[in-house]
Design an enzyme around this catalytic site. Structure first.
Site, PDB file in Angstrom:
ATOM      1  N   TYR A 122       6.484  -2.862  -0.858  1.00  0.00           N
ATOM      2  CA  TYR A 122       7.328  -2.660   0.324  1.00  0.00           C
ATOM      3  C   TYR A 122       8.741  -2.202  -0.048  1.00  0.00           C
ATOM      4  O   TYR A 122       9.482  -1.744   0.812  1.00  0.00           O
ATOM      5  CB  TYR A 122       7.423  -3.935   1.180  1.00  0.00           C
ATOM      6  CG  TYR A 122       6.099  -4.525   1.647  1.00  0.00           C
ATOM      7  CD1 TYR A 122       4.917  -3.794   1.568  1.00  0.00           C
ATOM      8  CD2 TYR A 122       6.036  -5.801   2.162  1.00  0.00           C
ATOM      9  CE1 TYR A 122       3.709  -4.345   1.966  1.00  0.00           C
ATOM     10  CE2 TYR A 122       4.822  -6.356   2.579  1.00  0.00           C
ATOM     11  CZ  TYR A 122       3.663  -5.619   2.462  1.00  0.00           C
ATOM     12  OH  TYR A 122       2.474  -6.168   2.866  1.00  0.00           O
ATOM     13  N   LYS A 170       3.500  -9.595  -3.786  1.00  0.00           N
ATOM     14  CA  LYS A 170       2.191  -9.056  -4.208  1.00  0.00           C
ATOM     15  C   LYS A 170       2.389  -8.003  -5.283  1.00  0.00           C
ATOM     16  O   LYS A 170       3.355  -7.236  -5.240  1.00  0.00           O
ATOM     17  CB  LYS A 170       1.476  -8.415  -3.001  1.00  0.00           C
ATOM     18  CG  LYS A 170       1.545  -9.231  -1.734  1.00  0.00           C
ATOM     19  CD  LYS A 170       0.763  -8.623  -0.588  1.00  0.00           C
ATOM     20  CE  LYS A 170       1.122  -9.317   0.721  1.00  0.00           C
ATOM     21  NZ  LYS A 170       2.297  -8.763   1.407  1.00  0.00           N
ATOM     22  N   HIS A 210      -2.505  -7.130  -4.663  1.00  0.00           N
ATOM     23  CA  HIS A 210      -2.382  -6.530  -3.330  1.00  0.00           C
ATOM     24  C   HIS A 210      -3.686  -5.850  -2.875  1.00  0.00           C
ATOM     25  O   HIS A 210      -4.101  -5.990  -1.733  1.00  0.00           O
ATOM     26  CB  HIS A 210      -1.222  -5.522  -3.350  1.00  0.00           C
ATOM     27  CG  HIS A 210      -0.599  -5.283  -2.021  1.00  0.00           C
ATOM     28  ND1 HIS A 210       0.737  -4.937  -1.871  1.00  0.00           N
ATOM     29  CD2 HIS A 210      -1.100  -5.324  -0.766  1.00  0.00           C
ATOM     30  CE1 HIS A 210       1.007  -4.784  -0.590  1.00  0.00           C
ATOM     31  NE2 HIS A 210      -0.090  -5.000   0.102  1.00  0.00           N
TER      32      HIS A 210
HETATM   33  N1  LIG Z   1      -1.844  -7.248   2.273  1.00  0.00           N
HETATM   34  C1  LIG Z   1      -1.809  -6.097   2.900  1.00  0.00           C
HETATM   35  O1  LIG Z   1      -2.416  -5.098   2.470  1.00  0.00           O
HETATM   36  C2  LIG Z   1      -1.018  -5.982   4.172  1.00  0.00           C
HETATM   37  C3  LIG Z   1      -1.145  -4.844   4.991  1.00  0.00           C
HETATM   38  C4  LIG Z   1      -0.398  -4.788   6.169  1.00  0.00           C
HETATM   39  C5  LIG Z   1       0.430  -5.840   6.507  1.00  0.00           C
HETATM   40  N2  LIG Z   1       0.564  -6.928   5.674  1.00  0.00           N
HETATM   41  C6  LIG Z   1       1.465  -8.066   6.004  1.00  0.00           C
HETATM   42  O2  LIG Z   1       1.215  -8.495   7.338  1.00  0.00           O
HETATM   43  C7  LIG Z   1       2.432  -8.431   8.084  1.00  0.00           C
HETATM   44  C8  LIG Z   1       2.155  -8.142   9.549  1.00  0.00           C
HETATM   45  O3  LIG Z   1       1.384  -6.955   9.681  1.00  0.00           O
HETATM   46  P1  LIG Z   1       1.940  -5.610  10.318  1.00  0.00           P
HETATM   47  O4  LIG Z   1       3.390  -5.575  10.139  1.00  0.00           O
HETATM   48  O5  LIG Z   1       1.141  -4.480   9.770  1.00  0.00           O
HETATM   49  O6  LIG Z   1       1.518  -5.695  11.829  1.00  0.00           O
HETATM   50  P2  LIG Z   1       1.726  -6.722  13.059  1.00  0.00           P
HETATM   51  O7  LIG Z   1       2.541  -7.897  12.639  1.00  0.00           O
HETATM   52  O8  LIG Z   1       0.382  -6.949  13.644  1.00  0.00           O
HETATM   53  O9  LIG Z   1       2.524  -5.840  14.110  1.00  0.00           O
HETATM   54  C9  LIG Z   1       3.845  -5.403  13.870  1.00  0.00           C
HETATM   55  C10 LIG Z   1       4.163  -4.362  14.950  1.00  0.00           C
HETATM   56  O10 LIG Z   1       4.084  -4.969  16.243  1.00  0.00           O
HETATM   57  C11 LIG Z   1       5.351  -4.887  16.892  1.00  0.00           C
HETATM   58  N3  LIG Z   1       5.567  -6.212  17.529  1.00  0.00           N
HETATM   59  C12 LIG Z   1       5.981  -7.345  16.931  1.00  0.00           C
HETATM   60  N4  LIG Z   1       6.021  -8.365  17.805  1.00  0.00           N
HETATM   61  C13 LIG Z   1       5.605  -7.861  18.988  1.00  0.00           C
HETATM   62  C14 LIG Z   1       5.439  -8.424  20.264  1.00  0.00           C
HETATM   63  N5  LIG Z   1       5.688  -9.717  20.494  1.00  0.00           N
HETATM   64  N6  LIG Z   1       4.987  -7.619  21.273  1.00  0.00           N
HETATM   65  C15 LIG Z   1       4.717  -6.316  21.038  1.00  0.00           C
HETATM   66  N7  LIG Z   1       4.871  -5.720  19.843  1.00  0.00           N
HETATM   67  C16 LIG Z   1       5.308  -6.486  18.817  1.00  0.00           C
HETATM   68  C17 LIG Z   1       6.367  -4.584  15.819  1.00  0.00           C
HETATM   69  O11 LIG Z   1       7.403  -3.776  16.340  1.00  0.00           O
HETATM   70  P3  LIG Z   1       8.988  -4.102  16.146  1.00  0.00           P
HETATM   71  O12 LIG Z   1       9.202  -4.363  14.668  1.00  0.00           O
HETATM   72  O13 LIG Z   1       9.624  -2.864  16.632  1.00  0.00           O
HETATM   73  O14 LIG Z   1       9.250  -5.312  16.989  1.00  0.00           O
HETATM   74  C18 LIG Z   1       5.546  -3.789  14.811  1.00  0.00           C
HETATM   75  O15 LIG Z   1       5.467  -2.429  15.205  1.00  0.00           O
HETATM   76  C19 LIG Z   1       3.216  -7.331   7.356  1.00  0.00           C
HETATM   77  O16 LIG Z   1       4.585  -7.318   7.696  1.00  0.00           O
HETATM   78  C20 LIG Z   1       2.928  -7.687   5.929  1.00  0.00           C
HETATM   79  O17 LIG Z   1       3.716  -8.789   5.532  1.00  0.00           O
HETATM   80  C21 LIG Z   1      -0.167  -7.014   4.529  1.00  0.00           C
END
Ligand SMILES: NC(=O)c1ccc[n+]([C@@H]2O[C@H](COP(=O)([O-])OP(=O)(O)OC[C@H]3O[C@@H](n4cnc5c(N)ncnc54)[C@H](OP(=O)(O)O)[C@@H]3O)[C@@H](O)[C@H]2O)c1
Length: 279
Positions: free
Chosen positions: A50, A75, A108
């Protein structure tokens, strides 16, 4: 914020709700994480990939919180799977985060088509980091059932967690079952389907009945399934919204209706771990 702690298979505990920083720009990360800590999050999920570990470290320092109050995950980057690179990069991670240990360190991606398909020697490097106290717990991310089974055969240490894509549109059941069978805890990434749950009529219907938002209902679904979650938001009001998920309950029927939204492989938002090979 009163977040339940789950016990890992190595007897350490992890807050069931945390804050993810994927796609938070490096220059904004310190400010965003500081806000999340002010809201009450005490579990931060970052990664070498990241590019924002320094911002996380800065926020921790500026928060005035004790290191022991924060659960910190990072990770291993895909380019660092060779054991020497893994050890070197762990030292960099700790320096960027400004700490002498992380609470959880993960491979990761398994990268089965790279490094001669050898993620076992990479795992062994993480086991050594745990023995050295650099990571309290070690685990994996994006491991498919066959990858977990291979670690089970070729290593003595079961990963503490498997962090994989799971949300209402991608239930990822075989991986969830294999993770449970291995004795690892499931961490669900993209738990609110990157915000797409806000548009779903079924989730909207349940949310309206309960006087909640679709994101809250979806996070509650995860919590009741026993998943660890760390939704990402750069907006403080959404950080608060996503944390207000411990004062209501979904019925069995609500849980079923949300689980029925599973679209199988068609619901996947991220890469397929069986073929993902970007380093
Ligand atoms: N291990 C892996 O390969 C992997 C892959 C992907 C993610 N991850 C981890 O998982 C975490 C979460 O996943 P993610 O960031 O992909 O997706 P997520 O948490 O499912 O969704 C984040 C998105 O939703 C929006 N959002 C947040 N709260 C909201 C709400 N209450 N209502 C409507 N929209 C909302 C955010 O926009 P705004 O920021 O504009 O509010 C952002 O665009 C990551 O940050 C990371 O730490 C790990």
């Amino acid at each position: 914020m009163d977040v339940p702690a789950l016990t890992l298979n190595d007897d350490h505990t992890i807050p069931q709700l945390g804050f993810g920083v994927f796609q938070v720009p490096p220059e904004e990360t310190a400010g965003v994480v500081r806000q999340a800590l002010e809201v009450g999050y005490r579990h931060i999920d970052t990664a070498q990939m990241y590019g924002n570990e320094e911002g996380v470290g800065q926020a921790l320092r500026e928060s005035g919180l004790e290191r022991s109050e924060i659960f910190l995950t990072s990770k291993l980057n895909n380019s660092n799977h060779l054991p020497d690179d893994a050890h070197r990069s762990m030292a960099e991670t700790l320096e960027k985060l400004g700490t002498d240990h992380v609470d959880l360190f993960l491979i990761h991606w398994p990268l089965p088509t790279r490094y001669d398909g050898d993620f076992v020697s990479t795992w062994q490097a993480l086991v050594e980091m745990r023995e050295q106290g650099l990571a309290r717990s070690v685990g994996v991310s994006n491991f498919e059932p066959e990858h977990l089974e291979r670690l089970g055969r070729e290593s003595d240490l079961v990963p503490a967690v498997n962090q994989v894509e799971v949300h209402p549109f991608f239930g990822n059941s075989p991986v969830r079952q294999a993770t449970a069978a291995a004795g690892a805890l499931l961490e669900a990434w993209s738990p609110i389907a990157k915000g797409q749950v806000a548009e779903d009529p079924t989730i909207g219907d349940i949310a309206q009945r309960l006087g909640r938002t679709p994101a809250q209902v979806t996070l509650r679904w995860h919590l009741q399934l026993g998943h660890v979650v760390f939704p990402k938001s750069t907006h403080v009001e959404r950080m608060r919204e996503n944390a207000q998920v411990f004062d209501f309950t979904l019925t069995d029927r609500d849980m079923e209706r949300i689980s029925e939204l599973d679209r199988g492989a068609g619901g996947r938002l991220g890469p397929d771990p069986a073929t993902f090979d970007r380093v």
